[in-house]
Design a protein around this motif. Structure first.
Motif: not given
Length: 110
Positions: A92-93, A17-18, A88-89
């Motif tokens: 993606q995680r 994830g990020y 960002q969430s």
């Protein structure tokens, strides 16, 4: 939205994830290569003065939480970083990484 909180020292297998380090100070003994972070948001953490005042004293937690949220709302840079994490969430995680020995008692709220 998927946001996960992880202690960087306990990560035997890196969660995808990020990946964002949210501590003001780089974790001792962890290289940048080992951390495999996408970003270091040290300015998102509570101000040095607020952390010093709090001193991890449970009796001060409610006031600490109030003041930290005020920092997040009042400081444009912190607000911008928090908005970036929110964005960002969405796709993606997001893995929030910290180095303290115990789980942080307050984390940025989305």
């Amino acid at each position: 939205m998927s946001v996960v909180l992880r202690r960087i020292y306990n990560e035997e297998k890196k969660l995808g994830g990020y990946r964002v380090l949210i501590d003001r100070i780089w974790p001792r003994g962890i290289s940048k290569e080992q951390a495999e972070i996408d970003e270091w948001m040290k300015d998102l953490s509570p101000s040095p003065d607020l952390r010093k005042w709090f001193n991890h004293e449970p009796a001060k937690f409610e006031e600490f939480k109030k003041q930290y949220r005020q920092e997040l709302n009042d400081q444009p840079e912190k607000k911008s970083l928090l908005n970036k994490l929110r964005e960002q969430s969405e796709g993606q995680r997001v893995v929030l990484l910290f180095g303290a020995g115990t789980k942080p008692i307050i984390t940025p709220s989305f």
